[in-house]
Design a protein around this motif. Sequence first.
Motif, PDB file in Angstrom:
ATOM      1  N   GLU A  31       1.002  10.815  -3.794  1.00  0.00           N
ATOM      2  CA  GLU A  31       0.699  10.052  -2.585  1.00  0.00           C
ATOM      3  C   GLU A  31      -0.813  10.021  -2.369  1.00  0.00           C
ATOM      4  O   GLU A  31      -1.507  10.990  -2.640  1.00  0.00           O
ATOM      5  CB  GLU A  31       1.391  10.741  -1.405  1.00  0.00           C
ATOM      6  N   GLU A  32      -1.272   8.884  -1.877  1.00  0.00           N
ATOM      7  CA  GLU A  32      -2.682   8.760  -1.512  1.00  0.00           C
ATOM      8  C   GLU A  32      -2.778   7.884  -0.271  1.00  0.00           C
ATOM      9  O   GLU A  32      -2.247   6.761  -0.256  1.00  0.00           O
ATOM     10  CB  GLU A  32      -3.475   8.138  -2.661  1.00  0.00           C
ATOM     11  N   ASP A  33      -3.425   8.391   0.751  1.00  0.00           N
ATOM     12  CA  ASP A  33      -3.585   7.666   2.014  1.00  0.00           C
ATOM     13  C   ASP A  33      -2.254   7.130   2.538  1.00  0.00           C
ATOM     14  O   ASP A  33      -2.157   5.992   3.008  1.00  0.00           O
ATOM     15  CB  ASP A  33      -4.589   6.512   1.861  1.00  0.00           C
ATOM     16  N   GLY A  34      -1.203   7.956   2.413  1.00  0.00           N
ATOM     17  CA  GLY A  34       0.114   7.588   2.925  1.00  0.00           C
ATOM     18  C   GLY A  34       0.913   6.666   2.024  1.00  0.00           C
ATOM     19  O   GLY A  34       2.048   6.314   2.341  1.00  0.00           O
ATOM     20  N   GLU A  35       0.339   6.241   0.883  1.00  0.00           N
ATOM     21  CA  GLU A  35       1.053   5.345  -0.045  1.00  0.00           C
ATOM     22  C   GLU A  35       1.614   6.145  -1.215  1.00  0.00           C
ATOM     23  O   GLU A  35       0.904   6.933  -1.841  1.00  0.00           O
ATOM     24  CB  GLU A  35       0.100   4.271  -0.575  1.00  0.00           C
ATOM     25  N   ILE A  36       2.883   5.930  -1.524  1.00  0.00           N
ATOM     26  CA  ILE A  36       3.510   6.562  -2.683  1.00  0.00           C
ATOM     27  C   ILE A  36       3.070   5.795  -3.933  1.00  0.00           C
ATOM     28  O   ILE A  36       3.261   4.584  -4.035  1.00  0.00           O
ATOM     29  CB  ILE A  36       5.050   6.542  -2.574  1.00  0.00           C
TER      30      ILE A  36
END
Length: 168
Positions: free
Chosen positions: A56-61
């Motif tokens: 995950e990065e900045d809330g994105e899977i």
Amino acid sequence: MHIRCAREDDAREFLRIYAYYVVHTAVTFDWETPGEEEFRKKIRQTLKRYPFLAAEEDGEILGYAYAGPFKDRAAYDWSVETSIYVSKDQQGKGIGRALYQALEERLTAQGIQNAYACISYTDTEDETLTNASMRFHRRMGYQLCGTFRKCGYKFGRWYDMIWMEKML
């Protein structure tokens, strides 16, 4: 990027990633994308015994990886089958490597000895299947241990399936 344990509420995003592979590729031999509840159940069942991880990065899977039983007999309890899917637009950024490294660390801590990957394979790459997964697994230290010829049919053609293994 952060690697964390998957949650059931990740199912929708995991399906978004997986659906691309179902609809556009022979990477998976699924012909239809499973439903969200079916995927939630997969996450729930997997986490009872094995790791299921999300990148995950900045809330994105960005991708996910998990392990499951290699076979359902007690003698195989120290072996697993692994799976990994990275969002199509995030490939080539090291996400798969990070996921597999984290997965392998957790499996090793559990006393797992062998990891196996079941991979679609073709002698002639096309728009639905390259051998990128085989190459990825080779870079991760997996070795070919078996080939099943023309066992998967998708998009009007036959594909092979290979098994690769890694001793953890």
